[in-house]
Design a protein around this motif. Structure first.
Motif, mmCIF file in Angstrom:
data_model
loop_
_atom_site.group_PDB
_atom_site.id
_atom_site.type_symbol
_atom_site.label_atom_id
_atom_site.label_comp_id
_atom_site.label_asym_id
_atom_site.label_seq_id
_atom_site.Cartn_x
_atom_site.Cartn_y
_atom_site.Cartn_z
ATOM 1 N N UNK A 619 0.821 -1.244 -0.035
ATOM 2 C CA UNK A 619 -0.113 0.089 0.189
ATOM 3 C C UNK A 619 1.046 1.197 -0.038
ATOM 4 N N UNK A 620 2.092 1.127 0.311
ATOM 5 C CA UNK A 620 3.004 2.476 0.230
ATOM 6 C C UNK A 620 4.498 1.816 -0.128
ATOM 7 N N UNK A 621 5.232 2.513 -0.787
ATOM 8 C CA UNK A 621 6.549 2.257 -1.294
ATOM 9 C C UNK A 621 7.272 3.522 -1.123
ATOM 10 N N UNK A 622 8.462 3.424 -0.495
ATOM 11 C CA UNK A 622 9.309 4.527 -0.587
ATOM 12 C C UNK A 622 10.877 4.112 -1.056
ATOM 13 N N UNK A 623 11.196 4.403 -2.228
ATOM 14 C CA UNK A 623 12.624 3.927 -2.550
ATOM 15 C C UNK A 623 13.345 5.074 -2.024
ATOM 16 N N UNK A 624 14.775 4.575 -1.973
ATOM 17 C CA UNK A 624 15.876 5.288 -1.565
ATOM 18 C C UNK A 624 15.528 6.092 -0.286
ATOM 19 N N UNK A 625 14.791 5.174 0.913
ATOM 20 C CA UNK A 625 14.614 5.916 1.979
ATOM 21 C C UNK A 625 15.686 6.634 2.784
ATOM 22 N N UNK A 626 16.957 6.080 2.704
ATOM 23 C CA UNK A 626 18.194 6.834 3.064
ATOM 24 C C UNK A 626 19.375 6.047 2.628
ATOM 25 N N UNK A 627 20.501 6.863 2.444
ATOM 26 C CA UNK A 627 21.540 5.868 2.164
ATOM 27 C C UNK A 627 22.490 5.110 3.071
#
Length: 831
Positions: A619-627
């Motif tokens: 239901x939710x995707x966040x790519x490159x959340x942090x390095x």
């Protein structure tokens, strides 16, 4: 398809408090850099009063404005210098320099410039001390590109540069070299010490401080010595004397405001006060907890503070007496316990000092308390195998705490399982049961059966170990007459599966099932009979994480393998529901909803996936959340459900997700902008709910939005008079900085007049009274009739806004009201 993510990843706490030297304000507030924020603490109460945010990267230096002590300069790696009104938490100006700023210095004799340390263009690991001219042009965002080089080849550390008395010279140390530059003569003198090594270290410079009234420079060295340099105007005729107490590196130095004494600190956690620069006259303040990174003095010399490596600020009186301590998040080299939430305080619980468990408050960014688990003296010496805390678990209501400590040995590890009971009287945990060697090898996981209604009756603890078994621990009555407690814990069941190592364990939401992973296989057990019900497997790869679904998804079991698969099994059909190719490092269920957060690591970036077990699509995707690589995560229940505008963020409504990176940064996801999260103090003027409603509390704008039960029953429409908080005079008086306010004699008449209620601002009761009185005009004299006629048109418009009013007054009440209206209140305007 999932819509593009717009959640902000914000650093919510745990930032290093010892990144730059702290500063005392003139009225004894303490300001310090914390990550990309500047924090202001109350010296009296230790609470955080302001959190000033605006920098896009690490804050590297803070200095009071020498020409206005109500203002503060801050520098950052983002290449900007900000000027703050720190009492209101408002940025006044931002000067964009462009280069990375690694240190900041502000001098009284330099009215329109500051000094910063920047990398030298085109050269690696080479830095310069430059003067930056701050333009006085109008506007908030200004460019400051006018730089002039003062010293080349300086160190990047802010504690290795110091300015002499009245800014006549600047001294810098690096490696074994000391250089002093005199501004008026434009003369540069260089000195060096021998680089010979001793038993305790070498002669390398580590810090520097300049005497406030004399030509004297104090330098600290890696071998624990302090050198006092004099006559450095001459390149060959200089002299120095030596003070020596520290057995290891001197971390920082600071002179008192009069220069009569010198403070030093190092890895020994001891603050040393040297009197009259004498090796014989010295006092000590020991046991400060951890290595001292920085020492700061207040302008009046009454207080000093030390910043420590364990993220602690210690405030000390001038007589070397401990006063206050502000403890942030202690950053361990390895958080073996994971991120655990205390059900009582909703604090994050994780490794703290060696052998301790820290309870960290997310709201105040401070440690609530520390619990000594190992209860042994920790020896600061490399190579020693000492007991360490590795596992922790809470029961559902937080009444019981289970901890595991271990010590690595060459042959067999030493293990201890401890059960702690929360004592309501002392408001702390007390040790109930200690079990030596609960397993023959390392314990890999541990969990309580979280059943609220059965916690006192049938509380169960399960531990899994590398000795290929899991053990069930239950409470039993203690029959020992000399025992201080009525119950203790003992082993009730031991389970195994094909001699595989047990790696993970967890209970279902209702506590009826226990899942234990044995390498590549997940086993499901009945928690009453301890019968094996079914097994699941998804080769290749061992099971890394497992968890049950909750609420409407309680029939599902989720598992992640170390070969990059996320699997969902249906417990009713005993079949694989779905699987996804995903390298999941962290699998964290929300305790208040069906949502599960999975954090993956791929191509050197962390990504977040939020899903429900009954839906294979996230239901939710966040790519490159942090390095950085995310090691741990935890859902923390909110005190009140958050108002979420978008449907795709509803999973954040009841709980907030926090995660810890491999660089020990604590972060979270927020739908609010920086301005919404860091509201200036002018918008935060409020008094506590527990305080009585007084004219002063109303002046501060604290509204009571609760209607009395009597008003609700009668169905009255209560219209509140918001004249106090809407008055421009009140706003100007409260929100204008004190140092620019006009005199009180000028403000007083304006303020008093603003509190008077004009005829146009009539309350609902007055409007209702006049409408009722119109039907009885025969009782009024001609003057009263004229008054009612003049206000009739205004009353009609007010009635249209207020609707039908049901309030009625008796004739005696109406006559009393007429008398009050005839009274003259003009005398108030004279004050």
């Amino acid at each position: 398809m999932v819509a593009p993510a717009t959640l902000r990843v914000v650093r919510c706490g745990g930032s290093t408090l010892h990144g730059a030297r702290a500063v005392f304000s003139a009225d004894s507030y303490l300001l310090c850099a914390s990550g990309d924020f500047v924090k202001m603490y109350s010296v009296a109460t230790e609470e955080t009063l302001r959190v000033m945010g605006g920098h896009a990267d690490l804050v590297t230096g803070i200095q009071l404005n020498p020409h206005n002590h109500m203002q503060l300069y801050s520098s950052s790696v983002d290449g900007s210098i900000k000027l703050w009104d720190f009492m209101d938490g408002i940025p006044i100006k931002t000067f964009v320099v462009g280069s990375k700023l690694l240190a900041l210095y502000a001098l009284a004799h330099c009215e329109d410039s500051v000094f910063v340390v920047i990398p030298k263009h085109g050269e690696r690991d080479t830095f310069q001390l430059v003067s930056v001219k701050l333009t006085k042009a109008a506007g908030q965002d200004l460019e400051a590109k006018e730089l002039s080089v003062v010293l080349d080849g300086v160190d990047a550390s802010p504690k290795r540069i110091a300015f002499g008395r009245e800014g006549e010279y600047v001294a810098s140390v690096k490696d074994v070299n000391l250089q002093v530059y005199f501004f008026k003569q434009k003369q540069l003198n260089r000195f060096s010490v021998s680089a010979t090594k001793t038993k305790s270290g070498n002669n390398h410079f580590t810090c520097i401080a300049c005497h406030p009234t004399e030509d004297c420079i104090a330098t600290g060295h890696a071998d624990g010595k302090i050198r006092l340099w004099r006559n450095f105007y001459h390149k060959k005729e200089y002299t120095f004397s030596t003070l020596h107490w520290h057995h290891d590196t001197v971390m920082d130095l600071a002179f008192s405001m009069e220069g009569t004494s010198l403070l030093s600190g190092g890895v020994e956690s001891v603050l040393v006060l040297w009197h009259n620069e004498s090796d014989c006259q010295r006092d000590f303040l020991p046991r400060l907890g951890s290595a001292i990174e920085y020492i700061s003095m207040s302008s009046d010399g009454a207080l000093c503070c030390t910043l420590h490596k364990d993220n602690r600020i210690t405030i000390i009186n001038s007589n070397l007496r401990f006063s206050k301590s502000i403890q942030g998040l202690i950053k361990s080299t390895d958080v073996k316990t994971g991120l655990v939430v205390d059900p009582r305080t909703k604090a994050l619980v994780l490794n703290g000092e060696p052998g301790h468990l820290q309870f960290y408050c997310l709201q105040s960014d401070q440690q609530l308390f520390s619990l000594d688990i190992v209860q042994r003296q920790y020896i600061h010496q490399a190579g020693l195998n000492q007991a360490d805390l590795v596992k922790v678990a809470f029961s559902a209501q937080g009444k019981w705490l289970a901890t595991v400590e271990e010590r690595e040995e060459v042959t067999d590890p030493e293990l201890q399982l401890k059960l702690w009971f929360y004592d309501e009287e002392t408001q702390s945990f007390k040790l109930n049961t200690r079990i030596n060697m609960p397993h023959e090898d390392h314990i890999t996981d541990m969990c309580f059966r979280n059943m609220d209604e059965l916690e006192d009756d049938s509380l169960i603890l399960v531990t899994a170990g590398r000795d290929c078994v899991f053990k069930v621990w239950v409470m039993v009555e203690d029959t020992d007459p000399e025992a201080q407690q009525s119950v203790s814990w003992s082993c009730d069941f031991v389970g195994s599966y094909h001699n595989y190592q047990a790696t993970n364990c967890c209970f279902s939401e209702d506590g009826s099932l226990l899942a234990v992973s044995f390498e590549e296989t997940v086993t499901v057990w009945d928690s009453v009979t301890w019968d094996l019900k079914c097994t699941f497997c998804h080769p290749p790869g061992k099971i890394r994480n497992i968890c049950f679904g909750r609420l409407t998804c309680s029939k599902y079991l989720i598992g992640a393998t170390d070969h990059g698969f996320l699997c969902c099994w249906n417990l009713l059909s005993c079949a694989l529901e779905w699987s996804a190719h995903l390298n999941v490092l962290v699998l964290q269920p929300d305790p208040l909803s069906e949502h599960i957060a999975a954090v993956s690591w791929l191509s050197k970036e962390s990504s977040l996936f939020v899903f429900k077990p009954n839906e294979p699509r996230p239901i939710y995707i966040q790519r490159n959340l942090c390095k950085e690589k995310i090691q741990l995560a935890a859902f923390v229940p909110r005190d009140e459900p958050e108002t979420i505008g978008s449907e795709k963020y509803l999973w954040l409504r009841r709980s907030q997700l926090f995660f810890l990176t491999d660089t020990q940064e604590l972060m979270t996801l927020s739908t609010k902008s920086l301005e919404e999260r860091l509201t200036p103090s002018s918008k935060q003027l409020a008094v506590e709910e527990s305080l009585a409603v007084t004219p002063f509390s109303l002046l501060l704008g604290k509204h009571r939005r609760q209607q009395s039960q009597e008003d609700i029953d009668l169905g009255k429409l209560v219209v509140r008079n918001k004249h106090e908080q809407d008055s421009p005079a009140v706003k100007e008086l409260l929100h204008t900085p004190a140092h620019v306010l006009p005199s009180a004699s000028f403000l007083c008449p304006i303020f008093i007049n603003s509190l008077l209620i004009s005829k146009e601002n009539k309350s609902a009761e007055e409007v209702a009274d006049e409408v009722e009185m119109e039907s009885e005009k025969t009782e009024d004299d001609s003057d009263e009739e004229r008054d009612v006629t003049e206000t009739e048109q205004e009353d009609t418009s007010a009635m249209e806004l207020l609707g039908e009013m049901t309030c009625k007054l008796s004739k005696s009440q109406e006559k009393e009201l007429r008398k009050i209206r005839k009274m003259d209140y003009s005398w108030i305007s004279a004050f």
